[in-house]
Design a protein around this motif. Structure first.
Motif, mmCIF file in Angstrom:
data_model
loop_
_atom_site.group_PDB
_atom_site.id
_atom_site.type_symbol
_atom_site.label_atom_id
_atom_site.label_comp_id
_atom_site.label_asym_id
_atom_site.label_seq_id
_atom_site.Cartn_x
_atom_site.Cartn_y
_atom_site.Cartn_z
ATOM 1 N N ASN A 206 41.351 39.387 -48.087
ATOM 2 C CA ASN A 206 41.324 38.892 -48.905
ATOM 3 C C ASN A 206 40.481 38.513 -50.426
ATOM 4 O O ASN A 206 39.931 39.408 -49.796
ATOM 5 C CB ASN A 206 41.311 37.005 -48.060
ATOM 6 C CG ASN A 206 42.134 36.463 -47.794
ATOM 7 O OD1 ASN A 206 42.848 36.479 -47.984
ATOM 8 N ND2 ASN A 206 41.769 37.092 -46.236
ATOM 9 N N CYS B 216 41.905 31.536 -46.498
ATOM 10 C CA CYS B 216 42.897 33.167 -46.248
ATOM 11 C C CYS B 216 44.086 32.682 -46.760
ATOM 12 O O CYS B 216 44.811 31.471 -46.813
ATOM 13 C CB CYS B 216 43.279 33.530 -44.606
ATOM 14 S SG CYS B 216 44.012 34.594 -44.658
ATOM 15 N N SER B 217 45.169 33.694 -47.130
ATOM 16 C CA SER B 217 46.402 33.714 -48.080
ATOM 17 C C SER B 217 47.481 33.972 -46.493
ATOM 18 O O SER B 217 48.688 33.479 -47.128
ATOM 19 C CB SER B 217 46.805 35.232 -49.210
ATOM 20 O OG SER B 217 46.469 36.401 -48.276
#
Ligand SMILES: [Zn+2]
Ligand SMILES: [Zn+2]
Ligand SMILES: [Zn+2]
Length: 359
Positions: A121, A128-129
């Motif tokens: 990230n 967190c993506s």
């Protein structure tokens, strides 16, 4: 120094209850829902994007938030009544603003892995993506250790010793300067010199900044040169700016600013002005007691007599030493007949302080 605004960023705050890092403008914690406490200190992320959204920009520029005096709720600047309890915010306390949060870092593209799923990230992310887990604080990448200032101890020591030596020298010189010694002296030789300056009216070259060149002057040429460093921009100037840093706006946003000065360049001009200037010097010298002025004949209307100067020197023989004395006027000089006897007062440095006829 001029403060130059680069833009605004979103700051972050850490929830004291659950340690979640939240976007600055958030009133409540994303992790546990607790309200943002009044005394929480805003920080900046390791790296941050400048805000582009106009609504967010307007909020960032609005000024510090106001905490409700009744329920402590956080309200944006300009609002009259508390959004949580409806209380009058006239007595509310504005958040502190103006603190320097730290050096600003633009996104570098660097990443760090999510502690839960390992997905890389960017340093600008709080979550967190991939899995949405809260990401811990990232270390700002430090490209170079800050240069340490050289130790000041050695120069200080040398400076102290030098100062002490100077003081001793001054005391010794002062002592010698005020010491007096009377000696007999006999005039061994005399000399005089008289000069008259001849001035001519004509073009004389000068150099000045363009705005200081006098009105009737004829400019020859100008060249652009560094003139001064100032706080405000100028038509021809080089901007010199320090490292961008972030200032807490008290609203969960930070302003990124830079302190700048301006090196100003202006025209330095060479020009001529018609004026009187010394063009020649006529000189007469002699080794007797009859000083004469040199003969001066002026060539034309554009010449005139300028300054007159005269110097007299008497050399006195004293105990084998030749002592030089400079009478101040032709009248004083006239008394130093060759072979005449004098009492000479000499200081510790060997210079003549006074000369009197011998009794
Ligand atoms: Zn929390
Ligand atoms: Zn309230
Ligand atoms: Zn993850």
């Amino acid at each position: 120094m001029a403060k130059k605004s680069i833009g605004y960023i979103k700051l972050i705050w850490t929830c004291p209850r659950c340690a979640t890092r939240n976007p600055g403008p958030n009133k409540f914690c994303n992790g546990c829902g607790a309200p943002q406490p009044e005394d929480v200190q805003f920080e900046q992320p390791a790296e941050a994007d400048l805000i582009k959204d106009s609504a967010e920009l307007a909020r960032a520029k609005a000024g510090p938030d106001i905490h409700c005096p009744y329920c402590g709720g956080r309200n944006p600047a300009g609002v009259k009544f508390c959004g949580a309890c409806g209380g009058d915010l006239a007595q509310g306390k504005a958040r502190q603003a103006g603190r320097v949060v730290g050096a600003y870092r633009a996104p570098s593209g660097a990443t760090r892995p999510c502690p839960a799923c390992g997905t890389p990230n960017p340093l600008t992310s709080l979550k967190c993506s991939n899995c949405g887990s809260a990401l811990p604080a990232a270390e700002a990448p430090s490209p170079a250790a800050p240069a340490r200032a050289p130790s000041a101890k050695t120069p200080l020591l040398i400076g102290g010793v030098a100062a002490a030596l100077c003081l001793v020298a001054a005391v010794v010189l002062g002592f010698l300067f005020f010491q007096r010694d009377e000696r007999p002296g006999i005039v061994e030789s005399v000399a005089w010199e008289r000069t008259i300056e001849i001035e001519r009216f004509g073009p004389v070259e000068h150099q000045d900044w363009e705005d200081e060149v006098p009105a009737g002057a004829s400019a020859l040429s100008c060249e652009i040169e560094y003139r001064t460093t100032q706080d405000d921009p100028a038509p021809v100037a080089t901007e010199v700016c320090g490292t961008p840093y972030t200032v807490d706006e008290g609203s969960g946003f930070g302003e990124v600013v830079q302190d700048c000065t301006y090196r100003v360049y202006e025209q330095m001009c060479t020009y001529t002005v018609e004026e009187w200037a010394v063009s020649d010097t006529r000189r007469s010298t002699g080794t007797d007691l009859n000083p004469q002025w040199p003969a001066v004949s002026l060539g034309s209307d554009d010449e005139r007599r300028g300054g007159e100067h005269e110097t007299f020197t008497v050399t006195l023989r004293s105990d084998g030493d030749a002592l030089a004395y400079a009478p101040e006027s032709a009248a004083e000089f006239a008394a130093f007949a060759m072979g005449s006897e004098w009492t000479v007062t000499v200081n510790g440095l060997g210079a003549i302080v006074a000369v009197e006829p011998a009794r």
